[in-house]
Design an enzyme around this catalytic site. Structure first.
Site, PDB file in Angstrom:
ATOM      1  N   GLN A  21       0.807  -1.226   0.000  1.00 45.05           N
ATOM      2  CA  GLN A  21       0.000   0.000   0.000  1.00 45.05           C
ATOM      3  C   GLN A  21       0.839   1.274   0.000  1.00 45.05           C
ATOM      4  OE1 GLN A  21      -2.721  -1.752   3.244  1.00 45.05           O
ATOM      5  NE2 GLN A  21      -4.100  -0.467   2.064  1.00 45.05           N
ATOM      6  N   ASP A  69       2.481   0.581  -7.988  1.00 46.13           N
ATOM      7  CA  ASP A  69       3.835   0.629  -8.560  1.00 46.13           C
ATOM      8  C   ASP A  69       4.712   1.666  -7.844  1.00 46.13           C
ATOM      9  OD1 ASP A  69       2.967  -1.218 -10.361  1.00 46.13           O
ATOM     10  OD2 ASP A  69       3.345  -0.016 -12.157  1.00 46.13           O
ATOM     11  N   HIS A  74       1.025  -9.132   4.549  1.00 42.93           N
ATOM     12  CA  HIS A  74      -0.148  -8.258   4.417  1.00 42.93           C
ATOM     13  C   HIS A  74      -0.573  -8.297   2.950  1.00 42.93           C
ATOM     14  CE1 HIS A  74      -2.349  -4.691   6.420  1.00 42.93           C
ATOM     15  NE2 HIS A  74      -2.929  -4.869   5.248  1.00 42.93           N
ATOM     16  N   ASN A  88      -2.030 -10.845   8.206  1.00 46.96           N
ATOM     17  CA  ASN A  88      -3.032  -9.805   8.388  1.00 46.96           C
ATOM     18  C   ASN A  88      -4.423 -10.266   7.962  1.00 46.96           C
ATOM     19  OD1 ASN A  88      -3.723  -6.893   8.901  1.00 46.96           O
ATOM     20  ND2 ASN A  88      -4.399  -7.059   6.767  1.00 46.96           N
ATOM     21  N   GLU A  89      -5.367 -10.203   8.882  1.00 47.16           N
ATOM     22  CA  GLU A  89      -6.795 -10.363   8.617  1.00 47.16           C
ATOM     23  C   GLU A  89      -7.162 -11.559   7.739  1.00 47.16           C
ATOM     24  OE1 GLU A  89      -8.474  -6.776   7.069  1.00 47.16           O
ATOM     25  OE2 GLU A  89      -8.252  -5.701   8.936  1.00 47.16           O
ATOM     26  N   ASN A 117      -7.830  -5.724  14.506  1.00 49.46           N
ATOM     27  CA  ASN A 117      -8.195  -4.629  13.597  1.00 49.46           C
ATOM     28  C   ASN A 117      -9.692  -4.406  13.713  1.00 49.46           C
ATOM     29  OD1 ASN A 117      -5.579  -4.774  12.748  1.00 49.46           O
ATOM     30  ND2 ASN A 117      -6.036  -5.296  10.622  1.00 49.46           N
ATOM     31  N   TYR A 124     -12.942  -1.585  12.603  1.00 50.95           N
ATOM     32  CA  TYR A 124     -13.346  -0.377  11.880  1.00 50.95           C
ATOM     33  C   TYR A 124     -14.769   0.075  12.176  1.00 50.95           C
ATOM     34  CZ  TYR A 124      -9.027  -0.384   9.241  1.00 50.95           C
ATOM     35  OH  TYR A 124      -7.696  -0.306   8.910  1.00 50.95           O
ATOM     36  N   GLU A 150      -5.059  -1.979  13.931  1.00 52.10           N
ATOM     37  CA  GLU A 150      -5.608  -1.052  12.939  1.00 52.10           C
ATOM     38  C   GLU A 150      -6.916  -0.502  13.464  1.00 52.10           C
ATOM     39  OE1 GLU A 150      -6.196  -2.320   8.837  1.00 52.10           O
ATOM     40  OE2 GLU A 150      -4.325  -3.462   8.915  1.00 52.10           O
TER      41      GLU A 150
END
Ligand code: BGC
Length: 525
Positions: free
Chosen positions: A41, A74, A144, A188-189, A331, A333, A402
């Protein structure tokens, strides 16, 4: 019925918000604050210094329009080259911890351990050294979502051999970085990764198999996490003395009404999401929750399968997985409201994890919305989730790995300010209730590539100018507010810094320092 429920939930939110008065409460000096990111990311540099292709590099080249704005990682925030600025930002915020992830194909370009890319190792060595030199404690995620494409061609997370591949990769990470990294986050998750990547083909590698692939992926992640844990235990722990955890995501969910059906649907929803990964690792019995085992077996049978689509674990595997985390990386949200009635029948694809769960959900439209369709602010949800985890899994040590919200571009991110205050307030509530929460990472340190939604979502405390080759980073209002929370260890609802003023000051200070430097040189001449 729905408007009444929404109204009641709204009142509940208001009452609980009023009940949770933060005055005089503060985070203890042992509690730490940090910020989080992930390699694909933010790093960019997708094909430099010997890095191999990840599944996202492959998607970017073969299916570029799948991503909302036809973008890719990229270059992203260019952190491969700009990590010193990232560390400076952590220091500006005053946080002491950084959660970042290591790109598997940067270390092992072909995925397997037969060839280690020394330049990739050097990069993370320099980065970790720099973090430590600046007093920042690294929390390193091993995976991740950027799987080496070579491994995907062998089935990726659908091939049980990935347990060996991941174990070999983990060993290389311990060997190279374990002298300095004392907190490892394995994967991750699993729920989100398996659901979006192997269930509904939204993320790389875009496989559509929500009733089989989803479960296979989750099964192998549990085994791979256990493998990484045992390797650490057997070969490294006594010398390196670190800790390992897995990152599990969960919404908080509560029933739409007090009907038996809605209450049971909520219990099931928890078990099919949080429980699928927590029970095998954190419960005393181990294994999947019984309701999952029974429900998927029965549905599979009625759908004509010869065996359950949820492949079971042997007794030996149950023992192998049980206890394989020293802490939970959580995590979180948002919150959802759950119901079950005849309208749920046929609502989901058959077979699928959702159909097996047999529960539908919605959000309260009075909770503040965000740019992300799945996130509405409901701070008390985090409190209730933490209490649920304490009560169900024997109060494990939790680090919130997170938590955050997306906004549009711009520095005055009032929604994010409100979100962080409300969720951090919930953390204080949970600690007061006896939950063992010892640290918090905001997602995210800076704007980044938000997977299939590209750069249309801004999750950063720092805004990144993606149109600028320099990828300039500028603190938002939320960064200044978070900094003050970190400094004072309390939540001051009246603090309202102006990000434009402080940045104007920063740029004029920068200009002044150039003028001083020139004057200095002239004087010396
Ligand atoms: C993921 C992040 C993602 C964030 C916001 C989490 O599920 O771990 O990579 O950016 O959600 O959607």
């Amino acid at each position: 019925m729905r408007p009444l429920i929404v109204f009641l939930a709204c009142c509940l939110a208001a009452v609980s918000a009023a009940a949770r008065n933060t005055t005089g409460r503060s985070f203890s000096s042992e509690f730490f604050f940090g910020a989080a990111t992930a390699s694909y990311q933010i790093e960019g540099a997708w094909d430099v210094d010997g890095k191999g292709w990840s599944i996202w590099d492959y998607l970017a080249r073969t299916d570029p329009d799948h991503v909302a704005d036809s973008s890719n990682g990229d270059i992203a925030a260019n952190s491969y080259y700009m990590y010193r600025r990232d560390i400076e930002m952590l220091k500006e915020l005053g946080v002491t911890h950084y959660r970042f992830s290591i790109s598997w194909p940067r270390i092992l370009p072909y995925g397997r351990a037969n060839y280690v890319n020394q330049r990739g190792v050097n990069h993370y060595n320099e980065f970790i050294d720099e973090l430590i030199a600046n007093g920042i404690t690294p929390f390193a995620t091993m995976y991740h979502w950027d799987l080496p494409q070579n491994l995907q061609e062998l089935g990726g997370w659908l091939n049980e051999e990935i347990v060996d591949w991941f174990g070999d990769y983990a060993r290389i990470l311990y060997q190279n970085f374990g002298d300095r990294v004392k907190h490892w986050l394995t994967i991750n998750e699993p729920y989100v990764h398996c659901n979006l990547a192997y269930g509904y083909s939204m993320h790389a590698p875009r496989i559509h198999s929500p009733g089989i692939g989803y479960y296979e992926c989750g099964r192998h992640i549990l085994l791979a996490n256990a493998r990484a844990y045992h390797i650490y235990d057997n070969e490294f722990r006594s010398v390196q003395g670190g800790k390992l955890g897995i990152v599990i995501s969960s919404e908080y969910v509560f029933p739409a009404s007090d009907s038996e059906e809605d209450i049971e649907a909520t219990r099931d929803y928890f078990e099919f999401h949080l429980g699928q990964y927590m029970n095998p690792i954190f419960s005393e019995t181990g294994n999947y929750p019984q309701v999952m085992i029974d429900r998927v077996a029965a549905a599979s049978l009625s759908q004509g399968y010869n065996s359950s689509r949820l492949r079971g674990f042997s007794e030996e595997q149950i023992e192998y997985i049980k206890g394989t985390a020293d802490f939970l990386g959580l995590n979180h949200y948002s919150t959802r409201i759950i119901y079950r009635n005849s309208s749920v029948i046929g609502m989901f694809e058959i077979p699928s994890h959702e159909d097996d769960t047999y529960a539908a959900s919605f959000q309260n439209e009075f909770w503040p919305a965000s740019q992300a369709p799945w996130i509405r602010e409901y701070g008390p949800g985090l409190y209730h989730l933490l209490v649920h985890i304490k009560d169900t899994y024997n109060n494990p040590l939790v680090y919130i790995t997170e938590n955050g919200v997306s906004t549009t571009a711009g520095l005055n991110d009032y929604n994010r300010v409100s979100y962080y205050r409300s969720y951090l307030n919930a953390v204080l509530d949970a600690i007061a209730e006896g939950c063992d929460v010892q640290g918090y990472f905001a997602w995210s340190l800076m704007d980044n590539f938000e997977w299939a939604l590209g750069y249309t979502q801004r999750f950063g405390l720092y805004e990144v100018d993606f149109g600028d080759p320099e990828r300039t980073r500028t603190p938002r209002k939320s960064a200044l507010v978070y900094k003050e929370i970190v400094r004072s260890r309390t939540i001051d609802y009246d603090y309202d810094p102006d990000p434009y003023a402080s940045n104007a000051y920063a740029s004029s200070a920068w200009l002044l320092s150039i003028v001083f430097a020139i004057v200095n040189v002239l004087i010396q001449l």
